[in-house]
Design an enzyme around this catalytic site. Structure first.
Site: not given
Ligand SMILES: *[C@@H]1O[C@H](CO)[C@@H](O)[C@H](O)[C@H]1NC(C)=O
Ligand SMILES: *[C@@H]1O[C@H](CO)[C@@H](O)[C@H](O)[C@H]1NC(C)=O
Ligand SMILES: *[C@@H]1O[C@H](CO)[C@@H](O)[C@H](O)[C@H]1NC(C)=O
Length: 448
Positions: A163, A367, A427
């Site tokens: 991320s 994601d 994610h």
């Protein structure tokens, strides 16, 4: 500079983990150990790190790579979330994790930027406000680390990230490359892996609509609404109005939530947990920031993990200042980086490729916040001269379990760039697909 490494004997659970493979252990297991400490990276800015030596039953740690893991947010804790929810030896119930990366690498968790996790600042002007500060702080930490843990100077060192941690990893990798060239840090830097990374925020935002639409999570009206607000983000960015872009990003997420009955941004096949009352916190004067914080940091430090970190873990670590709460400064870390969120880092990736640094990009199929379509879009914008050849290649399927025909991922690599399409993961790739994540790490670190 203050450096206070401590070590402690391996807990019995780790020994169990080593033995559970049924393999012969060739040397005393006491050698598997953990070390942690603080480094003062700037005045009033203290960064916490935690190293686990690899515990392979087949190899000494000195024959295995060192992996540093960087969490996102900014403000999410690597020593907490990455360690206990993703790749560390124990899960949040302190039970052994079958797919821990520790079998194949030593693991270095660092709570960065300062203020994250057990890291802390003493003055509010000491928080990082941009990527350059995040990277230069990490150089101070890495220099102290490699000066102190000399065994690791020659071991291949990889940075893995998730991320917003991916954006920080790119910036840090480039500074590390330069520091090694200049001889200021002794380290055998072998590559960087950018996981579901926030490299080009606008390419994520612009692909949200088409991605959700193709997955039957938006109707025509919803797609039009999402596309409209995405264009507003693009417009703000093209005028370099970064804080305005951050605000509109928050608005775009709200439009998606309304149109999808609350899809989970981290895995589209699950539902969002209801947004809690963090919005009323005094730290947030603007509601959109409170919501963004809730979505991007708060969910990575939910109550159970907080209790673990502020309970048994801080007790074990012994060096955490009494008035420092794990996660206590996370909101301030996040707020101080507000002007940086929406800035792209594609040119940094280009510099890394040009410098010959091995770069891996990996992304979870489910994601939304950093969807794979958006990753492919920014990668097409790279100026790297080998890109056309990379693009011409066909991907190859990957099977984590050789006895099964199930496809775990697709992979494509050319020269020093590789891309992994991780199937059935959102994610948090290692949380969702532990076996595939471990296999990928072993491939990236050239163990398979
Ligand atoms: C493992 O590697 C370290 C560092 O090179 C060395 O000091 C130690 O003796 C090694 N242990 C074994 C059992 O080979
Ligand atoms: C800095 O902050 C830590 C953690 O809150 C605290 O324990 C320490 O006393 C502070 N140091 C100074 C010089 O204020
Ligand atoms: C970088 O990747 C290439 C291609 O996969 C590999 O041959 C090379 O050994 C890698 N370099 C390092 C330092 O890991």
């Amino acid at each position: 500079m203050e450096l206070a490494p401590r070590s402690c004997p391996v807990p019995p659970l780790l020994l169990l983990l080593g033995l559970s493979t049924g393999a012969v252990i060739n040397w005393p297991t006491e050698e598997s150990k953990e070390v942690w400490g603080y480094v003062t990276v700037r005045k009033d800015a203290h960064m916490f790190w935690w190293l686990y030596y690899a515990t392979s039953p087949y190899k000494n740690f000195s024959e295995l790579p060192l992996v540093m893991w960087l969490q996102g947010g900014p403000g999410a804790s690597s020593t907490g979330f990455g360690n206990f929810e993703e790749i560390g030896p124990l899960d949040h119930d302190l039970q052994p994790r079958r797919t821990t990366w520790l079998k194949s690498a030593s693991l270095l968790f660092v709570d960065n930027p300062v203020g994250t996790g057990f890291s802390y600042v003493n003055k509010s002007d000491a928080y990082a406000r941009d990527l350059a500060t995040v990277a230069s702080d990490m150089m101070v930490l890495l220099k102290a680390f490699f000066d102190c843990c000399k065994d690791f100077q020659t071991i291949p060192f990889y940075i893995f990230s998730e991320s917003y941690g991916g954006k920080m990893a790119a910036g840090i990798a480039l500074e590390l490359y330069k520091a090694i060239q200049q001889g200021t840090i002794r380290c055998n830097f072998a590559g960087v892996a950018l996981g579901d990374s926030w490299i080009s925020p606008i390419d994520s935002v612009l692909s949200w609509g088409p991605y959700l639409y193709s997955m039957s999570l938006l109707d025509d009206q919803g797609l039009a609404e999402v596309s409209k607000v995405a264009e507003e983000v693009l417009d703000a960015l093209s005028k370099k109005l970064y804080q305005e872009a951050t605000k509109l990003w928050g608005k775009a997420e709200m439009v998606i939530e309304q149109n999808t009955d609350g899809v989970n941004f981290y895995n589209i096949l699950t539902k969002n947990s209801p947004v809690s009352t963090v919005a009323s916190s005094l730290e947030f004067t603007q509601k959109h920031l409170a919501l963004l914080f809730q979505r991007h940091v708060r969910h990575l430090q939910q109550d159970a993990l907080s209790q673990l970190m502020n309970g048994p873990i801080r007790k074990k670590l012994r060096i955490i200042p009494e008035d420092c709460t794990w996660g206590g400064q996370a909101a301030s870390v996040f707020l101080n980086m507000e002007g940086d969120f929406m800035k792209p880092a594609i040119s940094i990736v280009d510099s890394l490729l040009e410098a010959g640094v091995n770069v891996t990009v990996y992304n979870g199929q489910l994601d939304l916040i950093v969807d794979t379509m958006g990753q492919e879009t920014w990668m097409r914008k790279l100026k790297w001269e080998e890109l056309p050849k990379f693009n011409q290649l066909k991907w190859k399927p990957l099977h984590s379990d050789p006895t099964s025909s199930e496809t775990s991922a697709f992979v494509k690599s050319h020269k020093n760039l590789a891309f992994y399409w991780i199937l059935r993961a959102g994610h948090m790739v290692p949380s969702d697909q532990g076996d595939t994540a471990l296999k990928m790490m072993r491939l990236v670190t050239q163990q398979e």
